[in-house]
Design a protein around this motif. Structure first.
Motif, PDB file in Angstrom:
ATOM      1  N   ARG A   1       0.800  -1.215   0.000  1.00  0.00           N
ATOM      2  CA  ARG A   1       0.000   0.000   0.000  1.00  0.00           C
ATOM      3  C   ARG A   1       0.832   1.263   0.000  1.00  0.00           C
ATOM      4  O   ARG A   1       0.440   2.272  -0.594  1.00  0.00           O
ATOM      5  N   THR A   2       1.963   1.222   0.676  1.00  0.00           N
ATOM      6  CA  THR A   2       2.745   2.455   0.852  1.00  0.00           C
ATOM      7  C   THR A   2       4.039   2.444   0.059  1.00  0.00           C
ATOM      8  O   THR A   2       4.930   3.248   0.323  1.00  0.00           O
ATOM      9  N   GLN A   3       4.167   1.544  -0.908  1.00  0.00           N
ATOM     10  CA  GLN A   3       5.449   1.480  -1.608  1.00  0.00           C
ATOM     11  C   GLN A   3       5.720   2.750  -2.404  1.00  0.00           C
ATOM     12  O   GLN A   3       4.816   3.380  -2.949  1.00  0.00           O
TER      13      GLN A   3
ATOM     14  N   ASP B   1       3.976   6.806   9.597  1.00  0.00           N
ATOM     15  CA  ASP B   1       3.215   6.583   8.362  1.00  0.00           C
ATOM     16  C   ASP B   1       3.850   7.442   7.286  1.00  0.00           C
ATOM     17  O   ASP B   1       3.955   8.662   7.454  1.00  0.00           O
ATOM     18  N   PRO B   2       4.243   6.846   6.151  1.00  0.00           N
ATOM     19  CA  PRO B   2       5.033   7.628   5.190  1.00  0.00           C
ATOM     20  C   PRO B   2       4.264   8.783   4.552  1.00  0.00           C
ATOM     21  O   PRO B   2       4.862   9.813   4.257  1.00  0.00           O
ATOM     22  N   THR B   3       2.947   8.637   4.354  1.00  0.00           N
ATOM     23  CA  THR B   3       2.224   9.740   3.710  1.00  0.00           C
ATOM     24  C   THR B   3       2.083  10.927   4.655  1.00  0.00           C
ATOM     25  O   THR B   3       1.875  12.059   4.210  1.00  0.00           O
ATOM     26  N   ALA B   4       2.179  10.692   5.949  1.00  0.00           N
ATOM     27  CA  ALA B   4       2.204  11.806   6.902  1.00  0.00           C
ATOM     28  C   ALA B   4       3.637  12.273   7.147  1.00  0.00           C
ATOM     29  O   ALA B   4       3.927  13.467   7.127  1.00  0.00           O
TER      30      ALA B   4
ATOM     31  N   PRO C   1      -4.112  10.855   3.423  1.00  0.00           N
ATOM     32  CA  PRO C   1      -3.068  10.038   4.026  1.00  0.00           C
ATOM     33  C   PRO C   1      -3.671   8.839   4.751  1.00  0.00           C
ATOM     34  O   PRO C   1      -4.807   8.898   5.217  1.00  0.00           O
ATOM     35  N   GLY C   2      -2.903   7.756   4.831  1.00  0.00           N
ATOM     36  CA  GLY C   2      -3.356   6.560   5.540  1.00  0.00           C
ATOM     37  C   GLY C   2      -4.265   5.709   4.690  1.00  0.00           C
ATOM     38  O   GLY C   2      -4.274   5.816   3.452  1.00  0.00           O
ATOM     39  N   LYS C   3      -5.040   4.866   5.348  1.00  0.00           N
ATOM     40  CA  LYS C   3      -5.812   3.853   4.623  1.00  0.00           C
ATOM     41  C   LYS C   3      -7.305   4.108   4.643  1.00  0.00           C
ATOM     42  O   LYS C   3      -7.986   3.902   3.642  1.00  0.00           O
TER      43      LYS C   3
ATOM     44  N   GLU D   1      -2.313  18.159   9.704  1.00  0.00           N
ATOM     45  CA  GLU D   1      -3.605  17.541   9.417  1.00  0.00           C
ATOM     46  C   GLU D   1      -3.426  16.079   8.998  1.00  0.00           C
ATOM     47  O   GLU D   1      -4.223  15.214   9.374  1.00  0.00           O
ATOM     48  N   SER D   2      -2.376  15.813   8.231  1.00  0.00           N
ATOM     49  CA  SER D   2      -2.093  14.427   7.841  1.00  0.00           C
ATOM     50  C   SER D   2      -1.850  13.554   9.058  1.00  0.00           C
ATOM     51  O   SER D   2      -2.353  12.429   9.150  1.00  0.00           O
ATOM     52  N   ARG D   3      -1.065  14.064   9.973  1.00  0.00           N
ATOM     53  CA  ARG D   3      -0.736  13.262  11.153  1.00  0.00           C
ATOM     54  C   ARG D   3      -1.968  13.010  12.012  1.00  0.00           C
ATOM     55  O   ARG D   3      -2.191  11.898  12.496  1.00  0.00           O
ATOM     56  N   ALA D   4      -2.767  14.060  12.194  1.00  0.00           N
ATOM     57  CA  ALA D   4      -3.964  13.902  13.019  1.00  0.00           C
ATOM     58  C   ALA D   4      -4.917  12.892  12.385  1.00  0.00           C
ATOM     59  O   ALA D   4      -5.541  12.083  13.079  1.00  0.00           O
ATOM     60  N   LYS D   5      -5.012  12.936  11.071  1.00  0.00           N
ATOM     61  CA  LYS D   5      -5.870  11.976  10.367  1.00  0.00           C
ATOM     62  C   LYS D   5      -5.436  10.541  10.679  1.00  0.00           C
ATOM     63  O   LYS D   5      -6.263   9.667  10.958  1.00  0.00           O
TER      64      LYS D   5
END
Lengths: 297, 297, 297, 297, 297, 297
Positions: free
Chosen positions: C270-272, E139-142, E201-203, F151-155
């Motif tokens: 998912r995160t590649q 989490d990489p997207t964050a 971000p995230g799933k 915001e990304s992190r909080a999500k």
């Protein structure tokens, strides 16, 4: 100057070692409502105080709080004594020691691994004690009120610890410590009201236009009335628009020099947001493509 | 739920930019006695409170303190506005900017370099705001006393700021803010005394043997007497030996299991200090040699 | 249990009030190398200690450090006395008080505005004292070394304060305090070497393969040799590739359950990051357009 | 300048994922005695050091400690790998994930919920790493002693972790890390004693009247004697009154200007406590009424 | 594993010692936007990362940030070198050293007195570095977005330092360091957008009912519109009452067991505030008596 | 100015009290990625912002985050309500209360004992909230990126909490809160890209020699390539020696005055380490004696 005698102010009899209970007791050793905070509070106030009566009172109680710190710290040491020896000597196999560490619960693993079973100046959650817990500001009409409040809080935390402890020796010592907070509160109350007047605190009077105004800013179901906001005691303002700019238009302004003015304008021009644009953004770039999307992303 | 209107509760008119004065004002923005601490104190108490009257009171005042945070923060922004623009645009030569930064005095360099002239949640010494400033413990007879004390302290710090500020617009706004602390203190006093009884705080009674004892632990020249330690109000114990082990011998004990006992003994044996030795030490190794010293160091 | 007498351990004679100097003195009151840290260090160690000799020594010195905290705090109070009175009473006009506050220099504005001239548990930069300054871990062979080091540091900070103070009374008191750190260091050295053996600290021996290895990991001009890294005392490894994976291949691995394995794989998929893509980015969107750029950005 | 190679200094083989054990390991990652503290300690000392030998030594060991930080951080990552994947993907039902989170014990929930299973710079109790853990003061005779003590502490904490870990691969790596602390301590000892003299630390001599005095301030049952307080090594003062005002009368004084004097007097008058009053207090108001009480409360 | 070479990544030529300027530079050494924070941020992320590309990228940049920490720390050491020597040796008279300490300005006294002129992990206001500055959450997207933001901030703080520095050698080195933040930002942007999709971000997906709603909660003069709140992009809700209880009645409830219920009721009864009382309060007791007041106070 | 209505923005329906779950929720109340941090972040930025569009946006979202703080705090209060009553009233016997406290798990004992079941501004590990969590620096091109990241992190943290919660009412409210972070991120993205150009952030351009250089400083197995370090986008430098002294010789220098020079030399002479000595050390003194050792140690 201080002297010390190895007898405790109150006898400590612990029925059995219990690192989990030890850890809870840390609240009154290195926690915000604990004895170090109390001792430091009164001791630093005493040093800055010139009034002979208050200086003496503060130093008397500071000295007693240090003695209380010793009592609660001794309880913690006794509760940790068994576990400390076992971990230091590694007498059990590792899996057994790991299980007993986990089984003791709450944050007692910190006391074991980091502090080796010694009492540390942390609270029961592992938070390091810090001087922000002390709210002294060097004015007696404020500091005595702070002391009264601090004694109240310490009394309550001891009450909670008593409620979760079934070791009779510990309950006995905790009850002594709790009771002393009641005694201290009474002394600080006497000292506060021996200053006359003591309200409002400090020297400057309030602005009489606003001293007895109550702004009812939280409204809706649940609005309530009592002497704290009754119109017998206060002028109550309940309309939001009446609360704003109570003295004027509620605006903000500053006079700048021409140099400052031009720098501010240059910054504004450089960093202005364009309200007419609808720019593509990083979120747009990162969004999952819609299936029939034909853009070049 | 909260709503906001861009008009301030009190108008802010700043006569001229002054980063040094801005920095002092931070005490009431991000300092321990400041408005963020006040707002967070009452807001979190309100969330945990079930009594309808207190819950409403706490949320009313929390909302007003947020509005005060906005007023004091706006003062700071106005005072920093000129310097902010100049540093962002680099309009002066470097040596000039360095001099003006140093000349502004106190810790205003932090506001400039790190926060770019924006109001930050630090006090006037650069200390980050932390939640240890809030002493709520979830009991109304303690928390209301803490609130009364907090209002007293905030009143005094505003008084000091007024004493060092000669800008009439700022003095005016500070006087409003100071006055509101007086009003709030009155409301919290009403709320405290509307609980009956409220002393001793909490539910458990004290041990009557120790509730009215006063330990005179700080002695010598300067010992003083007043209602706070008078024998009309307290049983006064002035002898150190009488203060120790007030309930018994003042010793400490714990019952250990045989396993724990043997681990403790092993540790004691391994780490014992030999009182009969007079060992050479690292300090001895490091000491400057005496001229006629013939040892082999 | 503690007792207190109002006479100080050492006489404090201050020639004139000076809030700037007061603020520097805070280093030894509420700073990391100061007397509160010292007192707390030895007192908490004493509570956890079972060896009779060390317990007595630690409590003797803890008690003295509390008495030193009183001496240094009294110096600070004396230095602040004049400014405290003036600010509390607002006897000068505001501009004058502001100038004197700024003129006192360093962080003394915090002591004035926030603490009202009273001694606070902060260092000279306004940093709140915290218990992370205390490094006790509940093992005597480590804690005594920590105490020796702490006394060394406190001695040096006093030396620096003496170097910047020309008030003879303060220099005299500081010299006494500095000297006592030397005396304490000597006692802790004696106590450490009265434990035999005390090196390596603790109980577990080191792995003999690595006990006398020296990794020369910082190389280039400036590489130096002395007894601390000489091959007479150490096996010196100077090649980077020889230092890596000293025991094997220097890899890392963990055995996962099938469930864990499949969750890890799902997350990886998912995160590649796609190494073959060269995506447009937010920085690309935000970059200033090149003049002949014809894209629609 | 630094370079990095992806091989670890020591191989990490973890037998199975275990978030609870991972959390304990955080003590040596982001705890006060951990590898970040060590690396920062030596690196910052190296930057400030001019002596070529010490500068090289400090940078060699700083670089190795960074490599150790990588080893312990990798152990933590491996131990958390399974749980990290499961939580990120939400592969189990919620109640199951909640149970496994609670079951892992100690503070591992923080690592999971807040840090997503990545190694964080906190200790095993969740306390954020802070630079107050580093006690360097820029004097080699103090800093080297601090380094010796720091290595001792780190050795002991590794020893405790080894005692509670039964995973052979982790025990192996921890033993390597523990052993290196022994090696480093030896190097720092060599470096300290290569400065001659190094005691007393710094430049100023102590006052010979107080250098070898021992104040026996903690008395009563448990008083003990050893080389650290024996009269062969020290002049022992055991009487409290002899300890006070060792140089004079133990009083405190400051000379104030007339202006300061009058402000101080005004403040004293305004805030004096009246020792002759016995005022009614807030506690009196709040006390539960006695049944036959006829006062007007 | 790390290796080190004594050559810096960038040459440091300082024209003259200046402790005040040194202290400002601390922002990028031990401040929140400084190089230690950067190095720790990427290094800890690298340890927890499994994706080969990101792991390599993070470790490359972490290693470079350590090298930058060395450059900025070396600048600080050079700027402090003269003052360090003078204070350590006490070569000037005390009044002269005190004046030069005060004259250097900002918080440089802390660096001198506490840290002896060595670079310390504090910011320019004396605030200790703490790991709360690092916002990695695993989490990489964050985390990549956090890294992009962190590089932006560091770039700006360097820009400000350049603006206040007229030493050409320091400006040159700062420009290099500032430029590298731009380069790093570009790399992190590439890495973020190489994950597809990366927004949200995230799933878990958001609830589509609320993903594109904008609550216009701050109203009054100054309300503005742009793409960030335009109704082309968002459903805008501007009425306060429409914002409340967006899903229902906005109430709060919990189901309690009978035991819990009765405990809650007992507590409510014990601590209820009596809205019908108008009690005398502590403030009433402390208020200055009105002249013709005939009450018994 | 703020107003408040007692209806929540989102309805809170909790199925049953659960102090352990309450404690996890603290991450989004008083944790680094929680709602207080969000509200303070946007509110302080709004105060310092002059651009009308951004100021309005920031205040709109700040006000909503305060409303979210109220929602999550209310969830925590509901989850703690049963335990709070029981502990305050002491309705169970002590051993029973102790067991239920330990059984709730994680750090919920802190919430019970210290905070009496009220929501506190700590994270789930007991760490006090501090303003270091807020990274605003007063430049919109940096601060908006920081907001996007926040915001990304909080999500993500909300996503994790949803993953471990099976109470449908709480999951519903958490999903609302999580979704709003997505909406806010979109607004901040729009606002960032409405500033043109916004990259590089700030005003000063980078040095073009280093803007597109990539230092491959972490090498060995695992080296990887992607757009973030590809030579299509960057000049890649992979040799360590080429990375050092990129502009010259990588040395450091400062010009000292003769006075400074001689003080530095005096200090160097006094504290030099003698590389030719191999001194006996404290570790040698402390080492366990070898059996056939005939020295007098």
């Amino acid at each position: 100057m201080f002297a010390h005698n190895k007898r405790l102010q109150y006898t400590v009899r612990v029925a059995r070692a219990n690192p989990g209970l030890a850890n809870l007791m840390l609240e009154q050793f290195g926690g915000p409502q604990g004895e170090l905070a109390a001792a430091c509070r009164y001791f630093t106030q005493a040093l800055g105080e010139d009034d002979p009566g208050r200086k003496d009172l503060l130093m008397d109680i500071a000295t007693e709080e240090l003695s209380h710190l010793e009592v609660i710290g001794t309880i913690i040491s006794m509760l940790n004594k068994g576990g400390k020896g076992k971990l230091a000597e590694g007498v059990d196999e590792q899996a057994e020691l790991y299980r007993s560490l986990q089984g003791a619960g709450n944050d007692s693993h910190v006391t074991s691994i980091l502090y080796g079973g010694g009492p540390a100046l942390i609270n029961s959650g592992g938070q390091l004690w810090n001087a922000g817990y002390i709210d002294s500001i060097g004015d007696p009409t404020a500091d005595l009120r702070s002391n009264i409040a601090a004694e109240s809080r310490a009394k309550i935390v001891y009450e909670r610890l008593i409620n979760v402890t079934d070791d009779p020796g510990i309950r006995d010592a905790l009850t002594f410590l709790m009771t002393r907070e009641i005694a201290h509160q009474q002394s600080f109350e006497k000292a506060l009201y021996s200053i006359s007047p003591n309200f409002p605190p400090g020297k400057l009077p309030g602005d009489p236009r606003f001293t007895n105004v109550y702004f009812n800013l939280s409204q809706g179901e649940g609005d309530a009335t009592g002497s704290w906001n009754a119109d017998t005691n206060f002028e109550v303002i309940s309309t939001f628009t009446d609360s704003m700019g109570i003295d004027g238009d509620g605006s903000a302004s500053v006079t700048l020099t021409p140099d400052e003015q031009s720098a501010v304008q240059a910054m504004a021009a450089r960093t202005q947001s364009d309200p007419s644009a609808d720019p593509m953004t990083g979120a747009d770039l990162g969004r999952a493509p819609v299936l029939d999307d034909t853009t070049t992303r």
